[in-house]
Design a protein around this motif. Sequence first.
Motif, PDB file in Angstrom:
ATOM      1  N   GLY A  81     -11.960   1.942 -16.747  1.00 24.80           N
ATOM      2  CA  GLY A  81     -13.289   2.537 -16.758  1.00 24.80           C
ATOM      3  C   GLY A  81     -14.347   1.651 -16.141  1.00 24.80           C
ATOM      4  N   ASP A  82     -14.066   0.352 -15.991  1.00 26.70           N
ATOM      5  CA  ASP A  82     -15.008  -0.550 -15.344  1.00 26.70           C
ATOM      6  C   ASP A  82     -15.022  -0.266 -13.845  1.00 26.70           C
ATOM      7  OD1 ASP A  82     -15.365  -1.716 -17.811  1.00 26.70           O
ATOM      8  OD2 ASP A  82     -14.507  -3.657 -17.266  1.00 26.70           O
ATOM      9  N   LYS A  83     -15.977  -0.879 -13.173  1.00 26.58           N
ATOM     10  CA  LYS A  83     -16.096  -0.703 -11.732  1.00 26.58           C
ATOM     11  C   LYS A  83     -16.307  -2.066 -11.079  1.00 26.58           C
ATOM     12  CE  LYS A  83     -17.845   3.296  -9.635  1.00 26.58           C
ATOM     13  NZ  LYS A  83     -18.923   4.247  -9.392  1.00 26.58           N
ATOM     14  N   ILE A  84     -15.641  -2.283  -9.952  1.00 22.85           N
ATOM     15  CA  ILE A  84     -15.861  -3.482  -9.147  1.00 22.85           C
ATOM     16  C   ILE A  84     -16.654  -3.054  -7.919  1.00 22.85           C
ATOM     17  CG2 ILE A  84     -14.838  -5.346  -7.804  1.00 22.85           C
ATOM     18  CD1 ILE A  84     -12.377  -5.159  -9.510  1.00 22.85           C
ATOM     19  N   TRP A  85     -17.746  -3.770  -7.672  1.00 25.58           N
ATOM     20  CA  TRP A  85     -18.579  -3.486  -6.507  1.00 25.58           C
ATOM     21  C   TRP A  85     -18.321  -4.536  -5.439  1.00 25.58           C
ATOM     22  CZ3 TRP A  85     -21.242   0.876  -5.800  1.00 25.58           C
ATOM     23  CH2 TRP A  85     -21.446   1.679  -6.931  1.00 25.58           C
ATOM     24  N   PHE A  86     -18.073  -4.061  -4.238  1.00 26.89           N
ATOM     25  CA  PHE A  86     -17.872  -4.925  -3.088  1.00 26.89           C
ATOM     26  C   PHE A  86     -19.048  -4.727  -2.132  1.00 26.89           C
ATOM     27  CE2 PHE A  86     -13.605  -4.032  -4.658  1.00 26.89           C
ATOM     28  CZ  PHE A  86     -13.001  -5.272  -4.648  1.00 26.89           C
ATOM     29  N   THR A  87     -19.749  -5.800  -1.827  1.00 27.47           N
ATOM     30  CA  THR A  87     -20.817  -5.745  -0.827  1.00 27.47           C
ATOM     31  C   THR A  87     -20.413  -6.677   0.316  1.00 27.47           C
ATOM     32  OG1 THR A  87     -22.066  -7.484  -1.955  1.00 27.47           O
ATOM     33  CG2 THR A  87     -22.619  -5.225  -2.512  1.00 27.47           C
ATOM     34  N   TYR A  88     -20.448  -6.150   1.521  1.00 25.92           N
ATOM     35  CA  TYR A  88     -19.969  -6.897   2.678  1.00 25.92           C
ATOM     36  C   TYR A  88     -20.529  -6.270   3.946  1.00 25.92           C
ATOM     37  CZ  TYR A  88     -16.800  -2.918   2.651  1.00 25.92           C
ATOM     38  OH  TYR A  88     -16.307  -1.648   2.646  1.00 25.92           O
ATOM     39  N   SER A  89     -20.369  -6.960   5.042  1.00 27.74           N
ATOM     40  CA  SER A  89     -20.792  -6.444   6.337  1.00 27.74           C
ATOM     41  C   SER A  89     -19.714  -5.493   6.860  1.00 27.74           C
ATOM     42  CB  SER A  89     -20.985  -7.596   7.323  1.00 27.74           C
ATOM     43  OG  SER A  89     -21.188  -7.081   8.620  1.00 27.74           O
ATOM     44  N   ALA A  90     -20.028  -4.228   6.894  1.00 25.16           N
ATOM     45  CA  ALA A  90     -19.049  -3.220   7.316  1.00 25.16           C
ATOM     46  C   ALA A  90     -18.661  -3.375   8.778  1.00 25.16           C
ATOM     47  CB  ALA A  90     -19.598  -1.815   7.063  1.00 25.16           C
ATOM     48  N   THR A  91     -19.470  -4.056   9.571  1.00 28.08           N
ATOM     49  CA  THR A  91     -19.120  -4.258  10.980  1.00 28.08           C
ATOM     50  C   THR A  91     -18.088  -5.360  11.155  1.00 28.08           C
ATOM     51  OG1 THR A  91     -20.973  -5.774  11.294  1.00 28.08           O
ATOM     52  CG2 THR A  91     -21.360  -3.440  11.816  1.00 28.08           C
ATOM     53  N   ARG A  92     -17.972  -6.251  10.152  1.00 26.39           N
ATOM     54  CA  ARG A  92     -17.027  -7.375  10.264  1.00 26.39           C
ATOM     55  C   ARG A  92     -15.868  -7.309   9.282  1.00 26.39           C
ATOM     56  NH1 ARG A  92     -20.957 -12.270   9.739  1.00 26.39           N
ATOM     57  NH2 ARG A  92     -22.120 -10.704   8.625  1.00 26.39           N
ATOM     58  N   GLU A  93     -16.024  -6.591   8.189  1.00 25.26           N
ATOM     59  CA  GLU A  93     -15.017  -6.603   7.130  1.00 25.26           C
ATOM     60  C   GLU A  93     -14.701  -5.192   6.654  1.00 25.26           C
ATOM     61  OE1 GLU A  93     -13.201  -8.985   5.819  1.00 25.26           O
ATOM     62  OE2 GLU A  93     -14.196 -10.681   6.762  1.00 25.26           O
ATOM     63  N   SER A  94     -13.657  -5.106   5.879  1.00 26.57           N
ATOM     64  CA  SER A  94     -13.304  -3.919   5.109  1.00 26.57           C
ATOM     65  C   SER A  94     -12.542  -4.442   3.890  1.00 26.57           C
ATOM     66  CB  SER A  94     -12.440  -2.950   5.921  1.00 26.57           C
ATOM     67  OG  SER A  94     -11.202  -3.557   6.262  1.00 26.57           O
ATOM     68  N   ILE A  95     -12.329  -3.582   2.941  1.00 23.55           N
ATOM     69  CA  ILE A  95     -11.589  -3.954   1.739  1.00 23.55           C
ATOM     70  C   ILE A  95     -10.343  -3.082   1.682  1.00 23.55           C
ATOM     71  CG2 ILE A  95     -11.664  -4.156  -0.788  1.00 23.55           C
ATOM     72  CD1 ILE A  95     -13.845  -5.795   0.645  1.00 23.55           C
ATOM     73  N   VAL A  96      -9.221  -3.691   1.359  1.00 19.83           N
ATOM     74  CA  VAL A  96      -8.000  -2.914   1.154  1.00 19.83           C
ATOM     75  C   VAL A  96      -7.464  -3.195  -0.244  1.00 19.83           C
ATOM     76  CG1 VAL A  96      -7.349  -2.767   3.595  1.00 19.83           C
ATOM     77  CG2 VAL A  96      -6.561  -4.703   2.240  1.00 19.83           C
ATOM     78  N   GLU A  97      -6.890  -2.171  -0.844  1.00 19.70           N
ATOM     79  CA  GLU A  97      -6.184  -2.349  -2.106  1.00 19.70           C
ATOM     80  C   GLU A  97      -4.704  -2.324  -1.769  1.00 19.70           C
ATOM     81  OE1 GLU A  97      -5.812  -0.603  -6.652  1.00 19.70           O
ATOM     82  OE2 GLU A  97      -7.273   0.301  -5.281  1.00 19.70           O
ATOM     83  N   LEU A  98      -4.010  -3.375  -2.189  1.00 16.64           N
ATOM     84  CA  LEU A  98      -2.602  -3.546  -1.832  1.00 16.64           C
ATOM     85  C   LEU A  98      -1.677  -3.173  -2.979  1.00 16.64           C
ATOM     86  CD1 LEU A  98      -3.105  -6.945   0.000  1.00 16.64           C
ATOM     87  CD2 LEU A  98      -2.909  -4.673   1.033  1.00 16.64           C
ATOM     88  N   LYS A  99      -0.427  -2.879  -2.642  1.00 17.31           N
ATOM     89  CA  LYS A  99       0.554  -2.425  -3.632  1.00 17.31           C
ATOM     90  C   LYS A  99       1.182  -3.547  -4.441  1.00 17.31           C
ATOM     91  CE  LYS A  99       1.994   1.031  -0.408  1.00 17.31           C
ATOM     92  NZ  LYS A  99       3.026   1.330   0.545  1.00 17.31           N
ATOM     93  N   SER A 100       1.377  -4.697  -3.816  1.00 22.76           N
ATOM     94  CA  SER A 100       2.196  -5.711  -4.476  1.00 22.76           C
ATOM     95  C   SER A 100       1.619  -7.112  -4.344  1.00 22.76           C
ATOM     96  CB  SER A 100       3.609  -5.716  -3.871  1.00 22.76           C
ATOM     97  OG  SER A 100       3.565  -6.202  -2.540  1.00 22.76           O
ATOM     98  N   ARG A 101       2.128  -7.971  -5.199  1.00 23.95           N
ATOM     99  CA  ARG A 101       1.743  -9.374  -5.155  1.00 23.95           C
ATOM    100  C   ARG A 101       2.177 -10.011  -3.826  1.00 23.95           C
ATOM    101  NH1 ARG A 101       1.198 -13.288  -9.708  1.00 23.95           N
ATOM    102  NH2 ARG A 101       1.058 -15.311  -8.706  1.00 23.95           N
ATOM    103  N   GLU A 102       3.337  -9.589  -3.337  1.00 28.24           N
ATOM    104  CA  GLU A 102       3.850 -10.131  -2.080  1.00 28.24           C
ATOM    105  C   GLU A 102       2.902  -9.824  -0.926  1.00 28.24           C
ATOM    106  OE1 GLU A 102       5.798  -8.211  -4.205  1.00 28.24           O
ATOM    107  OE2 GLU A 102       6.770  -9.977  -5.059  1.00 28.24           O
ATOM    108  N   GLU A 103       2.425  -8.561  -0.837  1.00 28.44           N
ATOM    109  CA  GLU A 103       1.468  -8.201   0.204  1.00 28.44           C
ATOM    110  C   GLU A 103       0.176  -9.005   0.042  1.00 28.44           C
ATOM    111  OE1 GLU A 103       2.463  -3.542   1.237  1.00 28.44           O
ATOM    112  OE2 GLU A 103       1.026  -3.982  -0.360  1.00 28.44           O
ATOM    113  N   PHE A 104      -0.254  -9.172  -1.208  1.00 29.52           N
ATOM    114  CA  PHE A 104      -1.476  -9.907  -1.513  1.00 29.52           C
ATOM    115  C   PHE A 104      -1.355 -11.365  -1.070  1.00 29.52           C
ATOM    116  CE2 PHE A 104      -3.879 -12.486  -4.634  1.00 29.52           C
ATOM    117  CZ  PHE A 104      -5.158 -11.991  -4.429  1.00 29.52           C
ATOM    118  N   GLU A 105      -0.274 -12.018  -1.451  1.00 30.17           N
ATOM    119  CA  GLU A 105      -0.106 -13.437  -1.133  1.00 30.17           C
ATOM    120  C   GLU A 105       0.091 -13.684   0.357  1.00 30.17           C
ATOM    121  OE1 GLU A 105       2.959 -14.886  -3.765  1.00 30.17           O
ATOM    122  OE2 GLU A 105       1.569 -14.907  -5.464  1.00 30.17           O
ATOM    123  N   SER A 106       0.794 -12.777   1.036  1.00 32.77           N
ATOM    124  CA  SER A 106       1.053 -12.963   2.469  1.00 32.77           C
ATOM    125  C   SER A 106      -0.034 -12.347   3.355  1.00 32.77           C
ATOM    126  CB  SER A 106       2.410 -12.350   2.830  1.00 32.77           C
ATOM    127  OG  SER A 106       2.355 -10.934   2.685  1.00 32.77           O
TER     128      SER A 106
END
Length: 170
Positions: free
Chosen positions: A54-79
């Motif tokens: 129920g909580d929310k995480i807010w991401f503020t960033y420059s949309a021209t330089r960055e994006s946010i991805v949600e990954l499936k696994s720890r392996e994808e995250f670490e690599s």
Amino acid sequence: MAGLKPFIALVVILTAIGGKWVGAQVNHVAGGDRGWNPSSEVGSSSSGRIFRVGDKIWFTYSATRESIVELKSREEFESCEVNNPIRMYTHGFDGVSLREEGIHYFASGNPESCRKGLKLHVEVQPQHEIQAVAISEAMAAGPTTPSASAHHDGLSYVLFVGSLLCFMGL
């Protein structure tokens, strides 16, 4: 009539919370005041925080330089394998609702930024279940002001409104 007021307060509170803990939705800002960028030490800004369904995480960033991805696994995250995300956020100001328990992995959509540490993993805890003892203790205490803990804010507000209605004779 005096015996009716506590009963009405209890009915209002139980109706409002529906048997579940009503913690105010907690808003977490990834990277704190600096936002989502390599200099913000994103991982350390979340250490010690408790994330709940129920909580929310807010991401503020420059949309021209960055994006946010949600990954499936720890392996994808670490690599920093960001090519096959569950979700992608590109608006520059994104609120991500945490709807499920478990570990969630977020990273910069730019692999180079991810490798430089622009990534965040959070363990989402279940919502609290309210106990009858907490209700009776809160009612005995009378109207309260919101506490310092964000997870008590919702219950304090409900108690305050319920008490106010009772004292107004409604």
